[in-house]
Design a protein around this motif. Sequence first.
Motif, mmCIF file in Angstrom:
data_model
loop_
_atom_site.group_PDB
_atom_site.id
_atom_site.type_symbol
_atom_site.label_atom_id
_atom_site.label_comp_id
_atom_site.label_asym_id
_atom_site.label_seq_id
_atom_site.Cartn_x
_atom_site.Cartn_y
_atom_site.Cartn_z
ATOM 1 N N SER A 1 0.805 -1.221 0.000
ATOM 2 C CA SER A 1 0.000 0.000 0.000
ATOM 3 C C SER A 1 0.839 1.272 0.000
ATOM 4 C CB SER A 1 -0.946 0.006 1.201
ATOM 5 O OG SER A 1 -1.886 -1.025 1.070
ATOM 6 N N GLN A 2 1.886 1.312 0.804
ATOM 7 C CA GLN A 2 2.707 2.523 0.867
ATOM 8 C C GLN A 2 3.417 2.767 -0.465
ATOM 9 O OE1 GLN A 2 4.983 3.025 4.438
ATOM 10 N NE2 GLN A 2 6.325 4.554 3.514
ATOM 11 N N ASP A 3 3.891 1.703 -1.098
ATOM 12 C CA ASP A 3 4.544 1.854 -2.401
ATOM 13 C C ASP A 3 3.542 2.297 -3.466
ATOM 14 O OD1 ASP A 3 6.834 1.024 -1.163
ATOM 15 O OD2 ASP A 3 6.942 -0.916 -2.167
ATOM 16 N N ALA A 4 2.343 1.725 -3.428
ATOM 17 C CA ALA A 4 1.307 2.109 -4.395
ATOM 18 C C ALA A 4 0.968 3.587 -4.248
ATOM 19 C CB ALA A 4 0.054 1.251 -4.203
ATOM 20 N N LEU A 5 0.931 4.053 -3.022
ATOM 21 C CA LEU A 5 0.650 5.462 -2.753
ATOM 22 C C LEU A 5 1.768 6.349 -3.300
ATOM 23 C CD1 LEU A 5 -1.004 6.470 0.501
ATOM 24 C CD2 LEU A 5 0.634 7.998 -0.515
ATOM 25 N N ALA A 6 3.008 5.988 -3.023
ATOM 26 C CA ALA A 6 4.146 6.773 -3.518
ATOM 27 C C ALA A 6 4.182 6.762 -5.049
ATOM 28 C CB ALA A 6 5.458 6.214 -2.953
ATOM 29 N N LEU A 7 3.923 5.605 -5.644
ATOM 30 C CA LEU A 7 3.933 5.507 -7.109
ATOM 31 C C LEU A 7 2.825 6.342 -7.734
ATOM 32 C CD1 LEU A 7 4.802 1.731 -7.446
ATOM 33 C CD2 LEU A 7 6.215 3.659 -8.204
ATOM 34 N N ARG A 8 1.691 6.433 -7.054
ATOM 35 C CA ARG A 8 0.588 7.273 -7.555
ATOM 36 C C ARG A 8 1.017 8.745 -7.574
ATOM 37 N NH1 ARG A 8 -4.547 6.480 -9.981
ATOM 38 N NH2 ARG A 8 -5.748 8.335 -9.547
ATOM 39 N N VAL A 9 1.697 9.189 -6.526
ATOM 40 C CA VAL A 9 2.184 10.568 -6.469
ATOM 41 C C VAL A 9 3.210 10.800 -7.580
ATOM 42 C CG1 VAL A 9 3.505 12.225 -5.083
ATOM 43 C CG2 VAL A 9 1.724 10.849 -3.998
ATOM 44 N N ILE A 10 4.137 9.857 -7.738
ATOM 45 C CA ILE A 10 5.168 9.988 -8.765
ATOM 46 C C ILE A 10 4.536 10.006 -10.154
ATOM 47 C CG2 ILE A 10 7.141 8.826 -9.833
ATOM 48 C CD1 ILE A 10 7.808 7.827 -6.921
ATOM 49 N N ALA A 11 3.550 9.135 -10.382
ATOM 50 C CA ALA A 11 2.870 9.102 -11.686
ATOM 51 C C ALA A 11 2.177 10.427 -11.974
ATOM 52 C CB ALA A 11 1.866 7.950 -11.725
ATOM 53 N N THR A 12 1.585 11.030 -10.957
ATOM 54 C CA THR A 12 0.925 12.327 -11.134
ATOM 55 C C THR A 12 1.944 13.397 -11.494
ATOM 56 O OG1 THR A 12 -0.776 11.685 -9.542
ATOM 57 C CG2 THR A 12 -0.567 14.039 -10.030
ATOM 58 N N LEU A 13 3.081 13.394 -10.799
ATOM 59 C CA LEU A 13 4.137 14.358 -11.109
ATOM 60 C C LEU A 13 4.690 14.128 -12.514
ATOM 61 C CD1 LEU A 13 6.031 14.383 -7.695
ATOM 62 C CD2 LEU A 13 4.656 16.244 -8.658
ATOM 63 N N LEU A 14 4.870 12.872 -12.894
ATOM 64 C CA LEU A 14 5.364 12.559 -14.236
ATOM 65 C C LEU A 14 4.388 13.019 -15.310
ATOM 66 C CD1 LEU A 14 6.970 9.014 -14.094
ATOM 67 C CD2 LEU A 14 8.042 11.132 -14.833
ATOM 68 N N HIS A 15 3.115 12.814 -15.053
ATOM 69 C CA HIS A 15 2.094 13.225 -16.029
ATOM 70 C C HIS A 15 2.194 14.720 -16.311
ATOM 71 C CE1 HIS A 15 -1.909 14.340 -17.531
ATOM 72 N NE2 HIS A 15 -1.877 13.154 -18.095
ATOM 73 N N ASP A 16 2.498 15.488 -15.278
ATOM 74 C CA ASP A 16 2.632 16.937 -15.445
ATOM 75 C C ASP A 16 3.920 17.322 -16.166
ATOM 76 O OD1 ASP A 16 0.244 17.148 -14.097
ATOM 77 O OD2 ASP A 16 1.155 17.672 -12.184
ATOM 78 N N GLU A 17 4.941 16.477 -16.105
ATOM 79 C CA GLU A 17 6.238 16.793 -16.717
ATOM 80 C C GLU A 17 6.348 16.340 -18.171
ATOM 81 O OE1 GLU A 17 9.569 17.633 -15.304
ATOM 82 O OE2 GLU A 17 8.813 18.277 -13.366
ATOM 83 N N LEU A 18 5.717 15.212 -18.508
ATOM 84 C CA LEU A 18 5.886 14.630 -19.835
ATOM 85 C C LEU A 18 4.920 15.213 -20.852
ATOM 86 C CD1 LEU A 18 6.342 10.872 -18.899
ATOM 87 C CD2 LEU A 18 8.118 12.510 -19.510
ATOM 88 N N THR A 19 5.403 15.379 -22.056
ATOM 89 C CA THR A 19 4.556 15.800 -23.164
ATOM 90 C C THR A 19 4.047 14.531 -23.836
ATOM 91 O OG1 THR A 19 5.974 17.707 -23.498
ATOM 92 C CG2 THR A 19 4.473 17.134 -25.289
ATOM 93 N N LEU A 20 2.748 14.297 -23.753
ATOM 94 C CA LEU A 20 2.165 13.080 -24.311
ATOM 95 C C LEU A 20 1.430 13.398 -25.599
ATOM 96 C CD1 LEU A 20 0.725 11.577 -21.013
ATOM 97 C CD2 LEU A 20 2.840 10.952 -22.164
ATOM 98 N N SER A 21 1.580 12.536 -26.562
ATOM 99 C CA SER A 21 0.888 12.693 -27.837
ATOM 100 C C SER A 21 -0.615 12.527 -27.633
ATOM 101 C CB SER A 21 1.392 11.642 -28.831
ATOM 102 O OG SER A 21 0.576 11.619 -29.968
ATOM 103 N N THR A 22 -1.388 13.297 -28.363
ATOM 104 C CA THR A 22 -2.849 13.157 -28.283
ATOM 105 C C THR A 22 -3.320 11.854 -28.918
ATOM 106 O OG1 THR A 22 -3.083 14.423 -30.319
ATOM 107 C CG2 THR A 22 -3.289 15.639 -28.246
ATOM 108 N N THR A 23 -2.443 11.182 -29.654
ATOM 109 C CA THR A 23 -2.812 9.892 -30.238
ATOM 110 C C THR A 23 -2.686 8.751 -29.232
ATOM 111 O OG1 THR A 23 -0.584 9.527 -31.114
ATOM 112 C CG2 THR A 23 -2.170 10.611 -32.581
ATOM 113 N N CYS A 24 -2.168 9.028 -28.055
ATOM 114 C CA CYS A 24 -2.118 8.015 -26.989
ATOM 115 C C CYS A 24 -3.500 7.964 -26.340
ATOM 116 C CB CYS A 24 -1.062 8.364 -25.946
ATOM 117 S SG CYS A 24 0.622 8.332 -26.558
#
Length: 173
Positions: A84-107
């Motif tokens: 659970s603690q790792d899943a929580l940390a990974l969720r935070v990291i994924a949210t931060l990554l989503h804000d940093e990465l430029t994702l194609s609209t075709t994804c």
Amino acid sequence: MYYQFVKTTLQPLAIIEKLIENAYHWLCLQRRHHPPNADIWLLRFNWQQIKASLLQQLRTGNCVFSPVKRIYKRDGHIIHLWCSQDALALRVIATLLHDELTLSTTCTHVKGHGGLKDCVVNVQQKLSQHQYVCKTGVKQFYQSIDHTILLNQMYAQINNKHLRRYLYRRYLY
């Protein structure tokens, strides 16, 4: 090959705290039907102490993750589950990554990019232009990716040094 870490300012404490709280509520919802001996209940019981420790780990970039658990269900299915603690940390990291990465609209698998319905509509619109349609699924595709190349491509977009440290540890160790 070495990786150069760019010096950046830390995420403001209030932002990280809000992300942790959002991730906590998401995790509680996701694991609300887990059995009584699941670690989610210990996390919830000790949340204030764990939150403070996790906040410090996320701010300094020093999270260490446990191995993923392999759970065999009665029906024969296998589930891979982060603690659970790792899943929580990974969720935070994924949210931060989503804000940093430029994702194609075709994804189309990314939230807000149309999903399966948009993908099907797109294919239907192009059917008249092509004789065949090929849907593929590459077994064990992730394992075949050169992680050094992937990491370098991600580093080109990520300025947050803590996210870089997580990625470096995750992919190269």
